[in-house]
Design a protein around this motif. Structure first.
Motif, short mmCIF file in Angstrom:
data_model
loop_
_atom_site.label_atom_id
_atom_site.label_comp_id
_atom_site.label_asym_id
_atom_site.label_seq_id
_atom_site.Cartn_x
_atom_site.Cartn_y
_atom_site.Cartn_z
N GLU A 245 0.86 -1.17 0.00
CA GLU A 245 0.00 0.00 0.00
C GLU A 245 0.90 1.23 0.00
N TYR A 246 0.71 2.11 -0.95
CA TYR A 246 1.64 3.22 -1.18
C TYR A 246 0.86 4.53 -1.17
N ASP A 247 0.99 5.31 -0.10
CA ASP A 247 0.31 6.60 0.01
C ASP A 247 1.33 7.72 -0.18
N VAL A 248 1.02 8.67 -1.04
CA VAL A 248 1.91 9.79 -1.31
C VAL A 248 1.20 11.10 -0.98
N ARG A 249 1.85 11.93 -0.17
CA ARG A 249 1.33 13.26 0.16
C ARG A 249 2.14 14.28 -0.64
N LEU A 250 1.50 15.00 -1.56
CA LEU A 250 2.18 16.01 -2.37
C LEU A 250 2.07 17.37 -1.70
#
Length: 273
Positions: A245-250
């Motif tokens: 599971e890969y969450d990215v916060r930009l």
């Protein structure tokens, strides 16, 4: 409803107050949701701030607070504003490795431009023996990764014969990563006990993350560390965790919004690594 009274760090209290104000909800609701997510979360998730491409292009302004980052993981890697050293996150504590290899424990609230964290929970454990190079560590880890298309967190602990490391130093805002790496200092630690904190990312993730293995080192006494270039050891205990599971916060403000991020960062990352 049941009432739970707990003591929390000042940094976390500040983060709760900010989140309550921004989201327009009560502290009870926010904390309840956070506890529910934490207790029921799948321990195969990685959380990332910004992207490797942005870092390569010199976008090194703080994007989230340290308290916010630690709410999403207790193990990982990153850097500081304006590339002011290497970040190591171990057992829920952030350490800053400066350009001379010295380590500072950061318990204050500060802004982070890039980091990748997870809640480390080893699923596979093995001993790695007769390690003459970092490549030997990587080769043994390869044999325990079930797929080239998933992400992995790795922790290798033990007595090292030597660790060859480096750390970037604070640069002017907007300095590209390659230019910062050209001025980095390298150092060698000998006969030292410590931990490799590592991540492995698939090749297809290169525009967002650092593909392949990425290791930082932290000595057991928490006084030495850095980005690992090479190492040797007789035996290390290695724990491995699969991350799917890969969450990215930009970042939603600052130079990230206007930077040119269309370039392929592969060549620059390979040079830096």
């Amino acid at each position: 409803m049941p009432i739970l009274t707990v003591a929390i760090p000042v940094s976390l209290d500040a983060a709760v107050r900010v989140a309550v104000r921004q989201r327009g909800i009560s502290p009870d609701r926010l904390v309840g949701a956070a506890l529910g997510e934490y207790l029921n979360s799948h321990h195969h998730r990685m959380y990332q701030i910004s992207t490797s491409t942005a870092l390569v292009e010199g976008v090194s302004e703080g994007a989230v607070s340290s308290g916010f980052l630690l709410a999403h993981g207790d193990f990982g890697l990153g850097t500081f504003e304006n590339l002011d050293g290497e970040m190591v996150i171990l057992d829920g504590i952030i350490y800053q490795v400066r350009g001379d290899g010295a380590v500072t424990r950061r318990a204050d609230e500060f802004q982070i431009p890039f980091a990748v964290v997870t809640r480390f929970q080893e699923e596979v454990v093995f001993d790695a023996k007769n390690l003459e190079r970092l490549a030997d560590v990587e080769r043994l880890c390869d044999s325990h990764r079930e797929s080239p298309n998933l992400f992995y967190a790795l922790k290798a602990e033990g007595q090292f014969d030597q660790v060859h490391a480096r750390a970037v130093s604070r640069m002017a805002p907007g300095t590209p990563l390659v230019d910062a790496a050209a001025a980095q200092k390298e150092f060698c630690f000998r006969d030292i006990e410590g931990t490799l904190i590592g991540l492995w990312s698939p090749g297809y993730s290169g525009t967002f993350n650092v593909p392949g293995y990425h290791f930082h080192f932290l000595s057991r006494d928490r006084t030495k560390g850095g980005h690992v270039l090479d190492c040797s050891a007789n035996t290390l205990r290695v724990g491995l965790q699969t991350l799917c599971e890969y969450d990215v916060r930009l970042p939603d403000k600052g130079s990230f919004l206007t930077a040119s991020l269309d370039k392929d960062p592969a060549a620059a990352l390979e040079k830096v690594e």
